[in-house]
Design an enzyme around this catalytic site. Structure first.
Site, PDB file in Angstrom:
ATOM      1  N   SER A 194       0.878  -1.188  -0.191  1.00 41.37           N
ATOM      2  CA  SER A 194      -0.023   0.115   0.022  1.00 41.37           C
ATOM      3  C   SER A 194       0.972   1.349  -0.130  1.00 41.37           C
ATOM      4  O   SER A 194       1.563   1.380  -0.881  1.00 41.37           O
ATOM      5  CB  SER A 194      -0.799  -0.052   1.325  1.00 41.37           C
ATOM      6  N   GLU A 320      -9.432  -5.285  -3.487  1.00 38.06           N
ATOM      7  CA  GLU A 320      -8.617  -4.259  -2.551  1.00 38.06           C
ATOM      8  C   GLU A 320      -9.710  -3.214  -1.916  1.00 38.06           C
ATOM      9  O   GLU A 320      -9.537  -3.024  -0.669  1.00 38.06           O
ATOM     10  CB  GLU A 320      -7.799  -3.273  -3.520  1.00 38.06           C
ATOM     11  N   HIS A 418      -7.945  -5.540   0.671  1.00 38.62           N
ATOM     12  CA  HIS A 418      -6.732  -4.730   0.922  1.00 38.62           C
ATOM     13  C   HIS A 418      -6.175  -5.269   2.261  1.00 38.62           C
ATOM     14  O   HIS A 418      -6.799  -5.290   3.261  1.00 38.62           O
ATOM     15  CB  HIS A 418      -6.724  -3.436   1.022  1.00 38.62           C
TER      16      HIS A 418
END
Length: 482
Positions: A194, A320, A418
């Site tokens: 990320s 995600e 995610h």
């Protein structure tokens, strides 16, 4: 050197004593820069003054100051453990044999995510000991300043991209010290997840740091988010100062240094609330274009060949954006028109067209689900594929994956969300006892984790993953996990 014991080694600031357990020597909370307190708050990282004697480094140092993560409902809650003093540290995990061997081991320098607003390299979520043991590599994690302490835009005081400058300082620390821990400074893979992937790519592209990077690992990078425009960054910082009551014309850095750090975090939380849009993961403060560490737009730099011939391992999770939408109260009862409106900042006049393009193949999907699919591609997948396409088209080695595993009991519809691959990479399943994204891990999950971690470790070691076909620019040869 199997079993449990301690081990003393040198650094350029002094000697440190770490802990050996299960054949891995771990050195946690090693300072790489001076504490960013007093006159060093909002200043570029300064060299640590060092210490005499042997410093015990068996426990991770404190996190940098931060508020609660917006992903607590997804990953699990953490008790606050931050302290401005002593927060700029690294954690090194090395196979114990590497400390005595003649041949140095490859190194993974890995950055945590958290939207440039939360996280810590010292948290047990990212403990690199198991990955170091499985892959025979040296794993380094680190802290960097976040939110209003790491990414305000105050160029007149040289307070720009301070978090990125911390990261560059860590990379230089690795170059200068990692051989003392059995790592090879000439074989450093820079990676992260990320915001950490965004940071890793920036380090590999910036001429000031690129020469210290041999390979790149990018997990769920938000590459659909361009670096922040300086004008926008100035407006956000001005709004933040108004929330704090800093009068116009006052020295902003002096004012920020005078306030308790708790006030700075509280004001940042209010800023987040004011700027939030449904389903949007963009933080108020993040790396600014043209500032230190971000001399160019990341995707444009990749397209121009900025990564050189460095091998690249890159991937995303399948779903995600559910991490940002599943628990967002602003999406309850969302209408199609509301979804289109929330897409206008990134897509402008094309927002309705984009919404309809995603809604068409998803009959019966709610507007929130359509918005989630748009966000997954727009923020994460499309940008990652563009990075892979450009680098592979230039004839470079690219390996791509998608992480598809979802928890068996998926009460919130997270899917493969995610951050979902993180317990699998580090083998830290037990560190997520109340995490909806993980659920209750099975033996099959642990097998999957070992396979995923082994692929990453092989890439760190060789620049390739032996049984994967390299990615090709048409989007083929993406390895699926789970």
């Amino acid at each position: 050197m199997a079993g449990t014991g301690d081990w003393v080694t040198e650094t350029d600031r002094g000697r440190v004593r770490g802990l050996v357990r299960d054949g891995v020597a771990s050195f946690r909370g090693v300072p790489y820069a001076a504490s960013p307190v007093g006159e060093l708050r909002l200043a570029p990282p300064r060299r640590h003054p060092g210490w005499t004697g042997v410093r015990e480094v068996v426990s991770a140092g404190p996190a940098v100051p931060q508020g609660p993560s917006r992903l607590e409902r997804v990953m699990g809650r953490r008790a606050p453990d931050w302290d401005e003093g002593g927060c700029l540290t690294v954690n090194v995990h090395a196979p114990a044999g590497a400390l005595e061997a003649d041949e140095l081991r490859p190194v993974l320098l890995w950055w945590h995510g958290g939207g440039f607003s939360s996280g810590s390299g010292g948290w047990d979520w990212y403990d690199g000991a198991r990955l170091a043991a499985l892959g025979g590599i040296v794993v380094v994690t680190a802290n960097y300043r976040l939110g209003p302490l790491g990414y305000p835009y105050l160029p007149e005081a040289d307070a720009v991209n301070l978090g990125a400058r911390d990261q560059a300082a860590v990379l230089r620390w690795v170059r200068d010290n990692i051989a003392l821990f059995g790592g090879d400074p000439r074989r450093v893979t820079v990676g992260g997840q990320s915001a950490g992937a965004y940071s890793a790519l920036a380090l590999a592209l910036d001429p000031g740091t690129a020469g210290m990077v041999r390979q790149v690992l990018l997990q769920s990078g938000p590459f659909g988010l361009p670096p922040q425009d300086p004008e926008q960054a100035a407006e956000v910082t001005a709004a933040y100062l108004r929330i704090l009551g800093v009068r116009e014309g006052a020295d902003p850095v002096k004012a920020l240094r005078a306030q308790p750090v708790e006030h700075l975090l509280s004001a940042y939380a209010r800023l987040v609330g004011r700027l939030a849009r449904p389903g949007d993961a963009t933080p108020p403060m993040y790396p600014v274009l043209g500032g230190p560490g971000i001399p160019d737009d990341l995707l444009a730099a990749v397209a121009r060949g900025g990564l050189g011939d460095r091998p690249l391992l890159i991937g995303t999770t399948r779903d995600e954006a559910t991490a940002f939408t599943a628990f967002d109260p602003g999406l309850r009862g969302l209408t199609a028109d509301g979804a289109v409106e929330s897409l206008e900042p990134p897509y402008g006049a094309r927002a309705r067209e984009v919404y309809q393009r995603y809604a068409g193949p998803r009959p019966g999907a709610t507007p929130a689900q359509v918005l989630t699919a748009v966000r997954t591609d727009g923020l994460f997948r499309t940008g990652s594929l563009r990075v892979a396409d450009h680098h592979a088209a230039a004839g470079n080695a690219v390996y791509a994956y998608r992480f598809d595993r979802r928890p068996a009991d998926d009460a919130y519809g997270l899917g493969a969300t995610h951050c979902g691959e993180l317990p699998f990479l580090f083998g830290t399943f037990d560190a997520y006892p109340d995490s909806p994204m993980l659920g209750t891990p099975t033996e099959a999950d642990r097998v999957l984790g070992r396979a995923f971690a082994a692929a990453v470790a092989e890439f760190v070691t060789t620049g390739a993953v032996g049984d994967w076909r390299p990615y090709e620019p048409d989007g083929t040869f993406v390895r699926h996990f789970g």
